[in-house]
Design a protein around this motif. Structure first.
Motif, PDB file in Angstrom:
ATOM      1  N   THR A   1      10.239   8.245  -4.554  1.00  0.00           N
ATOM      2  CA  THR A   1       9.529   8.259  -5.834  1.00  0.00           C
ATOM      3  C   THR A   1       8.693   7.003  -5.961  1.00  0.00           C
ATOM      4  O   THR A   1       9.138   5.924  -5.563  1.00  0.00           O
ATOM      5  N   VAL A   2       7.490   7.134  -6.497  1.00  0.00           N
ATOM      6  CA  VAL A   2       6.679   5.965  -6.802  1.00  0.00           C
ATOM      7  C   VAL A   2       6.400   5.947  -8.298  1.00  0.00           C
ATOM      8  O   VAL A   2       6.097   6.989  -8.900  1.00  0.00           O
ATOM      9  N   VAL A   3       6.570   4.779  -8.903  1.00  0.00           N
ATOM     10  CA  VAL A   3       6.270   4.584 -10.320  1.00  0.00           C
ATOM     11  C   VAL A   3       5.066   3.662 -10.402  1.00  0.00           C
ATOM     12  O   VAL A   3       5.132   2.496  -9.993  1.00  0.00           O
ATOM     13  N   ILE A   4       3.962   4.189 -10.927  1.00  0.00           N
ATOM     14  CA  ILE A   4       2.712   3.436 -11.021  1.00  0.00           C
ATOM     15  C   ILE A   4       2.538   2.964 -12.458  1.00  0.00           C
ATOM     16  O   ILE A   4       2.613   3.755 -13.397  1.00  0.00           O
ATOM     17  N   GLY A   5       2.338   1.672 -12.617  1.00  0.00           N
ATOM     18  CA  GLY A   5       2.130   1.112 -13.938  1.00  0.00           C
ATOM     19  C   GLY A   5       0.667   0.800 -14.197  1.00  0.00           C
ATOM     20  O   GLY A   5      -0.095   0.508 -13.268  1.00  0.00           O
TER      21      GLY A   5
ATOM     22  N   GLU B   1       0.853  -1.187   0.000  1.00  0.00           N
ATOM     23  CA  GLU B   1       0.000   0.000   0.000  1.00  0.00           C
ATOM     24  C   GLU B   1       0.886   1.234   0.000  1.00  0.00           C
ATOM     25  O   GLU B   1       2.003   1.210   0.524  1.00  0.00           O
ATOM     26  N   PHE B   2       0.361   2.337  -0.577  1.00  0.00           N
ATOM     27  CA  PHE B   2       1.037   3.623  -0.433  1.00  0.00           C
ATOM     28  C   PHE B   2      -0.015   4.723  -0.409  1.00  0.00           C
ATOM     29  O   PHE B   2      -1.097   4.584  -0.975  1.00  0.00           O
ATOM     30  N   ASP B   3       0.316   5.825   0.297  1.00  0.00           N
ATOM     31  CA  ASP B   3      -0.622   6.937   0.387  1.00  0.00           C
ATOM     32  C   ASP B   3      -0.072   8.158  -0.336  1.00  0.00           C
ATOM     33  O   ASP B   3       0.980   8.096  -0.989  1.00  0.00           O
ATOM     34  N   ALA B   4      -0.767   9.285  -0.231  1.00  0.00           N
ATOM     35  CA  ALA B   4      -0.391  10.484  -0.975  1.00  0.00           C
ATOM     36  C   ALA B   4       0.961  11.030  -0.556  1.00  0.00           C
ATOM     37  O   ALA B   4       1.632  11.720  -1.340  1.00  0.00           O
ATOM     38  N   GLU B   5       1.401  10.740   0.674  1.00  0.00           N
ATOM     39  CA  GLU B   5       2.702  11.202   1.154  1.00  0.00           C
ATOM     40  C   GLU B   5       3.804  10.174   0.898  1.00  0.00           C
ATOM     41  O   GLU B   5       4.924  10.326   1.385  1.00  0.00           O
ATOM     42  N   LEU B   6       3.478   9.132   0.143  1.00  0.00           N
ATOM     43  CA  LEU B   6       4.384   8.031  -0.194  1.00  0.00           C
ATOM     44  C   LEU B   6       4.855   7.276   1.041  1.00  0.00           C
ATOM     45  O   LEU B   6       5.961   6.728   1.071  1.00  0.00           O
TER      46      LEU B   6
ATOM     47  N   LYS C   1      -2.724  -0.294  -5.499  1.00  0.00           N
ATOM     48  CA  LYS C   1      -2.055  -0.210  -4.195  1.00  0.00           C
ATOM     49  C   LYS C   1      -2.181   1.174  -3.557  1.00  0.00           C
ATOM     50  O   LYS C   1      -1.777   1.357  -2.414  1.00  0.00           O
ATOM     51  N   GLU C   2      -2.731   2.143  -4.287  1.00  0.00           N
ATOM     52  CA  GLU C   2      -2.860   3.490  -3.732  1.00  0.00           C
ATOM     53  C   GLU C   2      -4.102   3.589  -2.848  1.00  0.00           C
ATOM     54  O   GLU C   2      -5.191   3.155  -3.238  1.00  0.00           O
ATOM     55  N   VAL C   3      -3.953   4.158  -1.655  1.00  0.00           N
ATOM     56  CA  VAL C   3      -5.052   4.290  -0.709  1.00  0.00           C
ATOM     57  C   VAL C   3      -5.054   5.700  -0.130  1.00  0.00           C
ATOM     58  O   VAL C   3      -4.027   6.384  -0.097  1.00  0.00           O
ATOM     59  N   ASP C   4      -6.215   6.133   0.337  1.00  0.00           N
ATOM     60  CA  ASP C   4      -6.303   7.421   1.025  1.00  0.00           C
ATOM     61  C   ASP C   4      -5.668   7.333   2.407  1.00  0.00           C
ATOM     62  O   ASP C   4      -4.997   8.266   2.855  1.00  0.00           O
ATOM     63  N   THR C   5      -5.912   6.209   3.084  1.00  0.00           N
ATOM     64  CA  THR C   5      -5.375   5.983   4.424  1.00  0.00           C
ATOM     65  C   THR C   5      -4.839   4.567   4.496  1.00  0.00           C
ATOM     66  O   THR C   5      -5.528   3.621   4.115  1.00  0.00           O
ATOM     67  N   LEU C   6      -3.635   4.411   5.017  1.00  0.00           N
ATOM     68  CA  LEU C   6      -3.041   3.084   5.136  1.00  0.00           C
ATOM     69  C   LEU C   6      -3.824   2.211   6.111  1.00  0.00           C
ATOM     70  O   LEU C   6      -4.449   2.715   7.042  1.00  0.00           O
ATOM     71  N   GLY C   7      -3.778   0.890   5.884  1.00  0.00           N
ATOM     72  CA  GLY C   7      -4.348  -0.030   6.863  1.00  0.00           C
ATOM     73  C   GLY C   7      -5.276  -1.088   6.335  1.00  0.00           C
ATOM     74  O   GLY C   7      -5.548  -2.062   7.031  1.00  0.00           O
TER      75      GLY C   7
ATOM     76  N   VAL D   1       9.657   3.129  -5.455  1.00  0.00           N
ATOM     77  CA  VAL D   1       8.661   2.072  -5.313  1.00  0.00           C
ATOM     78  C   VAL D   1       7.963   1.872  -6.646  1.00  0.00           C
ATOM     79  O   VAL D   1       7.563   2.837  -7.308  1.00  0.00           O
ATOM     80  N   ILE D   2       7.854   0.627  -7.056  1.00  0.00           N
ATOM     81  CA  ILE D   2       7.148   0.276  -8.288  1.00  0.00           C
ATOM     82  C   ILE D   2       5.879  -0.469  -7.911  1.00  0.00           C
ATOM     83  O   ILE D   2       5.890  -1.371  -7.071  1.00  0.00           O
ATOM     84  N   THR D   3       4.772  -0.089  -8.539  1.00  0.00           N
ATOM     85  CA  THR D   3       3.491  -0.631  -8.112  1.00  0.00           C
ATOM     86  C   THR D   3       2.449  -0.450  -9.207  1.00  0.00           C
ATOM     87  O   THR D   3       2.728   0.119 -10.263  1.00  0.00           O
ATOM     88  N   ASP D   4       1.265  -0.941  -8.956  1.00  0.00           N
ATOM     89  CA  ASP D   4       0.132  -0.682  -9.838  1.00  0.00           C
ATOM     90  C   ASP D   4      -0.876   0.183  -9.080  1.00  0.00           C
ATOM     91  O   ASP D   4      -0.774   0.366  -7.855  1.00  0.00           O
TER      92      ASP D   4
END
Length: 262
Positions: free
Chosen positions: A223-227, A93-98, A129-135, A123-126
């Motif tokens: 840095t996050v790279v979203i594919g 998971e990752f949030d807006a603040e990475l 995995k992006e969330v507003d709040t972790l958990g 971080v490489i991801t799709d």
């Protein structure tokens, strides 16, 4: 070999392909663990074999080390490398603040050590995995086997006073036996649903006797790279405050896709 990758695997591949553009000749590179990181290792291996790229890789798990050697990457220990130019890894998971949750593959301790010993973490991801709040993804906590049930009870008791929605912890299993990390420890997965204060959570967990490390990566990712399945990538740089989008041409490679077991 499959003739066509699924959209999710294409997303992982293009994220990995974009991220390895940051790797330069002579670099010391932290090699992450997990399905997305495996694509990155394969991409680097292709660059080593076909372009003559010279790098030294520091893997974050035994299975990443095996894959790196298989694809031709020189593998060294962190003690040998001493410091890394870059680490490329996935995230659960990752949030807006990475800020991240990592450890779904069970390598969170080595992953955090390697990432914090690097000038830059990518971080490489799709996009899933992006969330507003972790958990939403269970938070892994690595604990020593001695007294792990006492550690679990202490964690669950502490969670009662934390800003979370769930307060249960479960021992990660590997079949009928407890999962064992590369360091010989166990993992407790915390089912929190939402973590209101990840920074506080990380600090409190690591103060508990029996806890080795937790899967919250705070202020580590640069840095996050979203594919995406159509070949698009989005690069977010938290330090520069920039967002860059690109479209990568997807060309299947017999060598790159010959082993999809990770």
């Amino acid at each position: 070999m499959p003739t066509e990758l699924s959209p999710i695997d294409k997303a992982k591949f293009v994220a990995a392909k974009k991220a390895v553009e940051y790797v330069e000749d002579g670099m010391r590179v932290g090699l992450g663990t997990g399905s997305t990181a495996a694509w990155m290792v394969r991409c680097l291996g292709e660059m080593v074999r076909e372009e003559g790229l010279r790098i030294r890789g520091v893997p974050t798990s035994t299975r990443t080390a095996e894959l790196a050697r298989d694809v031709g990457i020189e593998v060294v220990s962190l003690d040998q490398a001493k410091w890394l130019d870059i680490t490329i890894d996935g995230a659960d998971e990752f949030d807006a603040e990475l800020n991240l949750i990592k450890g779904g593959g069970g390598a969170l301790l080595q992953e955090k050590i390697v990432a914090t010993a690097s000038d830059q973490m990518i971080v490489i991801t799709d996009a899933s995995k992006e969330v507003d709040t972790l958990g939403a993804f269970p938070l892994p906590v690595e604990v020593i086997p001695f007294g792990w049930q006492t550690t679990q009870a202490l964690i669950e008791e502490t969670l009662a006073a934390m800003d979370v929605m769930g307060r249960s912890a479960s021992l990660r299993m590997n079949g009928e036996r407890p999962f064992v990390t590369d360091e010989g420890n166990h993992i407790l997965d915390l089912h929190l649903k939402r973590i209101g204060n990840p920074r506080q959570m990380a600090m409190i967990l690591n103060q508990m006797p029996g806890v080795v490390e937790n899967g919250l990566f705070i202020d580590i990712c640069d840095t996050v790279v979203i594919g995406y399945g159509d070949g698009k990538t989005q690069v977010r740089d938290i330090n520069a405050g920039t967002i860059e989008e690109n479209m990568l041409e997807f060309v299947e490679s017999e060598n790159l896709f010959s082993d999809l077991s990770d």
